[in-house]
Design an enzyme around this catalytic site. Structure first.
Site, mmCIF file in Angstrom:
data_model
loop_
_atom_site.group_PDB
_atom_site.id
_atom_site.type_symbol
_atom_site.label_atom_id
_atom_site.label_comp_id
_atom_site.label_asym_id
_atom_site.label_seq_id
_atom_site.Cartn_x
_atom_site.Cartn_y
_atom_site.Cartn_z
ATOM 1 N N GLU A 146 -3.250 5.277 29.286
ATOM 2 C CA GLU A 146 -3.861 5.803 28.062
ATOM 3 C C GLU A 146 -4.307 4.657 27.155
ATOM 4 O O GLU A 146 -3.475 3.810 26.800
ATOM 5 C CB GLU A 146 -2.865 6.706 27.322
ATOM 6 C CG GLU A 146 -2.497 7.943 28.121
ATOM 7 C CD GLU A 146 -1.491 8.842 27.422
ATOM 8 O OE1 GLU A 146 -1.061 8.508 26.296
ATOM 9 O OE2 GLU A 146 -1.128 9.877 28.002
ATOM 10 N N HIS A 195 -4.169 12.653 24.254
ATOM 11 C CA HIS A 195 -2.740 12.809 23.961
ATOM 12 C C HIS A 195 -2.560 13.323 22.531
ATOM 13 O O HIS A 195 -1.759 12.801 21.738
ATOM 14 C CB HIS A 195 -2.002 11.483 24.140
ATOM 15 C CG HIS A 195 -0.544 11.654 24.460
ATOM 16 N ND1 HIS A 195 0.194 10.725 25.153
ATOM 17 C CD2 HIS A 195 0.337 12.653 24.166
ATOM 18 C CE1 HIS A 195 1.442 11.133 25.281
ATOM 19 N NE2 HIS A 195 1.549 12.305 24.691
ATOM 20 N N ARG A 236 3.486 14.067 30.618
ATOM 21 C CA ARG A 236 3.339 12.642 30.864
ATOM 22 C C ARG A 236 2.334 12.449 31.994
ATOM 23 O O ARG A 236 2.402 13.135 33.024
ATOM 24 C CB ARG A 236 4.676 11.999 31.251
ATOM 25 C CG ARG A 236 5.633 11.812 30.078
ATOM 26 C CD ARG A 236 5.141 10.733 29.128
ATOM 27 N NE ARG A 236 6.075 10.455 28.034
ATOM 28 C CZ ARG A 236 6.025 11.018 26.852
ATOM 29 N NH1 ARG A 236 5.095 11.950 26.599
ATOM 30 N NH2 ARG A 236 6.887 10.682 25.896
#
Length: 315
Positions: A263, A282, A234
């Site tokens: 993000e 990601h 994270r």
């Protein structure tokens, strides 16, 4: 028949290859939901599915009484206010191990790429510089065998990373809340020792009030100037501003980041342009097989709940 609502289905099904009908017979899928759209869309629904969609305590408290289960379609559930869910007798479950292999592979990919300065090598080719081919290699290129990998968090993903690191003949130092027995080439130790000794530091813990900005300026200062930070967990585990400063000032050598605090990062983020950073979007959970597994496990969670034997329950 339980009505199921998926509030942000495009997050998982961004390429149109995922079939949500496996979740049940009455499934409504919204590509995305604005905050003001969430509550109206839950009318008549018993089960809510989200993927990293932030819910506020106020939203959870105001949900229709028919909502009895929130399924977070992922491992982390820091986007769901658990106390509000508990107070409103709404069960919350997650998917703890759907992406263990792929995220572990992403962490190892970043480790190996950083060990070869791959980001610099590819940037040279993009600008037409072929000197790595026509002259001696222009960038550092180091072996990982014999190097120390620091692991913060040794759940399903961290344990898989350890397994691969041992195959690469690395030494592993592990920091977890509950120390684990030592074994050959794997030793439990304090966070300070991991920070100070690791050649590569890989993060694999959940994001919560205790772990937010776990890697801050003070932690970065404890690391070797030759060390590399890898984060596939994270983004909020790392104080991004402090990391950028550490990278600019060469307090640490490099970073491989599959997750970021925001993000995607802001268009002017220095993470895009620093030559000692490998940045990926990601991607650890986004492989087709991984997403198929995720939806299948979501269906298992829902079936177990409907059968009265809930699994992967958080609250």
């Amino acid at each position: 028949m339980a009505k199921i609502v998926v509030l942000n289905g495009q997050r998982i099904n961004y390429d149109g290859q995922i079939d949500y009908s496996v979740l049940g017979d009455d499934v409504t899928v919204y590509e995305d939901s604005r905050p003001d759209e969430i509550l109206p869309r839950l009318e008549g629904a018993e089960i809510l599915v989200t993927k990293e969609l932030v819910l506020t305590p106020e939203q959870v408290s105001a949900m229709p009484e028919c909502v009895r289960l929130i399924c977070e379609a992922g491992t982390g559930y820091n986007n769901i206010p658990l106390e509000a869910a508990k107070a409103n007798h709404i069960m919350v479950c997650n998917i703890p191990s759907y992406s263990s292999h792929r995220v572990a592979h992403t962490a190892i990919m970043l480790l190996l790429a950083l060990s070869s300065n791959m980001q610099k090598q590819q940037a040279m080719l993009v600008r037409g510089d072929h000197s790595n081919f026509t002259k001696a290699l222009q960038v550092g290129h180091t072996e990982v065998n014999g190097k120390i990998l620091g692991i913060v968090g040794a759940g399903a993903i961290g344990s898989k990373v350890i397994e691969i690191a041992l195959a690469l003949e690395m030494e592993v130092l592990v920091y977890t809340r509950t120390p684990r027995p030592n074994r050959e080439h794997v030793h439990s130790c304090s966070l300070d020792e991991v920070l100070q000794r690791a050649d590569y530091l890989s993060l694999h813990c959940p994001l919560n009030d205790q772990t937010r900005h776990l890697i801050d300026a003070a932690a970065l200062q404890k690391m070797k100037p030759t060390a590399c930070l890898i984060n596939t967990s994270r983004g909020g585990l790392v104080d991004e501003a402090a990391l950028i400063t550490a990278l600019e000032e060469k307090q640490i050598a490099a970073a491989g980041l599959d997750v970021q605090e925001v993000e995607p990062p802001a268009p002017d983020s220095k993470l895009y342009t620093l030559d000692n950073v490998i940045l990926t979007p990601h991607m650890g959970w986004k492989g087709f097989e991984t997403r198929q597994r995720l939806v299948s496990m979501l269906a298992e969670n829902i079936r177990a709940y409907l059968d009265g034997t809930p699994i992967n329950r958080v609250v």
